[in-house]
Design an enzyme around this catalytic site. Structure first.
Site, PDB file in Angstrom:
ATOM      1  N   GLY A  53       5.469  -7.334   6.825  1.00 32.47           N
ATOM      2  CA  GLY A  53       6.685  -7.144   6.023  1.00 32.47           C
ATOM      3  C   GLY A  53       7.943  -7.144   6.882  1.00 32.47           C
ATOM      4  O   GLY A  53       9.051  -6.967   6.374  1.00 32.47           O
ATOM      5  N   GLU A  76       8.686   0.862  12.231  1.00 33.95           N
ATOM      6  CA  GLU A  76       7.361   1.455  11.989  1.00 33.95           C
ATOM      7  C   GLU A  76       6.782   2.008  13.291  1.00 33.95           C
ATOM      8  O   GLU A  76       6.213   3.099  13.315  1.00 33.95           O
ATOM      9  CB  GLU A  76       6.417   0.399  11.408  1.00 33.95           C
ATOM     10  CG  GLU A  76       6.782   0.008   9.976  1.00 33.95           C
ATOM     11  CD  GLU A  76       5.949  -1.140   9.421  1.00 33.95           C
ATOM     12  OE1 GLU A  76       5.917  -1.275   8.200  1.00 33.95           O
ATOM     13  OE2 GLU A  76       5.355  -1.899  10.197  1.00 33.95           O
ATOM     14  N   ASP A 102      -1.816  -4.889   8.635  1.00 26.43           N
ATOM     15  CA  ASP A 102      -2.269  -6.243   8.294  1.00 26.43           C
ATOM     16  C   ASP A 102      -3.676  -6.493   8.811  1.00 26.43           C
ATOM     17  O   ASP A 102      -4.433  -7.241   8.209  1.00 26.43           O
ATOM     18  CB  ASP A 102      -1.285  -7.263   8.879  1.00 26.43           C
ATOM     19  CG  ASP A 102       0.103  -7.068   8.301  1.00 26.43           C
ATOM     20  OD1 ASP A 102       0.242  -7.187   7.076  1.00 26.43           O
ATOM     21  OD2 ASP A 102       1.029  -6.736   9.062  1.00 26.43           O
ATOM     22  N   THR A 122       0.845  -1.200   0.000  1.00 25.17           N
ATOM     23  CA  THR A 122       0.000   0.000   0.000  1.00 25.17           C
ATOM     24  C   THR A 122       0.879   1.249   0.000  1.00 25.17           C
ATOM     25  O   THR A 122       0.626   2.211  -0.741  1.00 25.17           O
ATOM     26  CB  THR A 122      -0.947  -0.002   1.225  1.00 25.17           C
ATOM     27  OG1 THR A 122      -1.559  -1.288   1.319  1.00 25.17           O
ATOM     28  CG2 THR A 122      -2.005   1.076   1.105  1.00 25.17           C
TER      29      THR A 122
HETATM   30  C1  5RP Z   1       5.026  -4.036   7.098  1.00 22.74           C
HETATM   31  C2  5RP Z   1       3.648  -3.699   7.505  1.00 22.74           C
HETATM   32  C3  5RP Z   1       2.672  -3.370   6.430  1.00 22.74           C
HETATM   33  O1  5RP Z   1       2.095  -2.139   6.692  1.00 22.74           O
HETATM   34  C4  5RP Z   1       1.602  -4.411   6.410  1.00 22.74           C
HETATM   35  O2  5RP Z   1       2.216  -5.687   6.251  1.00 22.74           O
HETATM   36  C5  5RP Z   1       0.594  -4.181   5.280  1.00 22.74           C
HETATM   37  O3  5RP Z   1       1.211  -4.402   4.058  1.00 22.74           O
HETATM   38  P1  5RP Z   1       0.500  -4.222   2.669  1.00 22.74           P
HETATM   39  O4  5RP Z   1       0.258  -2.763   2.458  1.00 22.74           O
HETATM   40  O5  5RP Z   1       1.478  -4.820   1.706  1.00 22.74           O
HETATM   41  O6  5RP Z   1      -0.804  -5.006   2.700  1.00 22.74           O
HETATM   42  O7  5RP Z   1       3.299  -3.667   8.645  1.00 22.74           O
HETATM   43  O8  5RP Z   1       5.820  -4.392   8.192  1.00 22.74           O
END
Ligand code: 5RP
Length: 219
Positions: free
Chosen positions: A96, A102, A83, A32
């Site tokens: 991720g 984060e 997530d 995203t």
């Molecule tokens: C990475 C994260 C992402 O924000 C989470 O995994 C969502 O990812 P995506 O936008 O690919 O669905 O926490 O550590």
């Protein structure tokens, strides 16, 4: 383009309206956020603080200055995905593997806007998506045993090392009736660097992309 990718682009585009000239932006990690970065080349921000090496490289590739959080102080706005998100705007993040940085950038930001597509919406965190726990490598087995005592089923993320050189235990089956309580309990285990429950550092605003449009929720 898949429907999910379209929704990610929609929500990323909607987030652009919150960015003001001269801001220092916190930029998260994930698909995203990658959609967001694709739009950032045309926006006049002062610079950005990145939540991962991957994001840093993507920002630099489009000419955005990436700043060290230690020299920035407060970040004006943090934009990131998740997530899972519940109705209190508490989150699971770290799919991720960038959860620690984060959470640091989210904590250091004046405002956290979370961008998700509707597949991420849940009534209770952790029933489907596991809670990622970043752990010092030496403490992996100890932390796993302590997590089992809390009702969790930890799974070592094989072959993955975080930006800080640590490992991740993806933890299933935690009964997260109170996200704040579980976040704290996990943090209290010696050897845990950070866990992917964002309750103390939950989103201030949620942008959620649906097939009918992008909706906004604020706490
Ligand atoms: C990475 C994260 C992402 O924000 C989470 O995994 C969502 O990812 P995506 O936008 O690919 O669905 O926490 O550590």
């Amino acid at each position: 383009m898949s429907q999910q990718l379209k929704l990610k682009k929609d929500v990323a585009k909607a987030a652009l309206s919150y960015i003001e000239d001269g801001m220092i932006l916190g930029v998260g990690t994930g698909t995203t956020v990658n959609c967001l970065i694709d739009f950032l080349g045309d926006i006049r921000i002062k610079g950005a603080v990145a939540s991962s090496k991957v994001t840093q490289e993507k920002l630099e590739a489009i000419g955005i200055e990436v700043m060290d959080l230690n020299f920035v102080g407060e970040v004006d706005l943090y934009l990131d995905g998740a997530d899972e998100v519940n109705p209190n705007l508490q989150l699971i993040k770290g799919g991720g593997g960038a959860l620690t940085r984060e959470k640091i950038v989210a904590a250091a930001s004046k405002q956290f806007i979370c961008m998700v597509d509707e597949s991420k919406w849940v009534t209770q965190l952790g029933r489907e998506f596991p809670v990622p726990i970043e752990v010092l490598p030496q403490a992996r087995s100890y932390v796993a045993r302590e997590v089992v005592k809390l009702g969790g089923e930890p799974v070592y993320r094989e072959g993955f090392v975080t930006d800080y050189g640590n490992v991740i235990l993806d933890t299933y089956q935690l009964n997260i009736e109170s996200a704040s309580d579980m976040e704290q309990r996990l943090n209290n285990i010696v050897g845990v660097v950070c866990n992917g429950i964002f309750a103390a550092n939950q989103a201030d605003t949620l942008l959620i992309a649906k097939s009918t449009g992008v909706e906004k929720l604020t706490r």
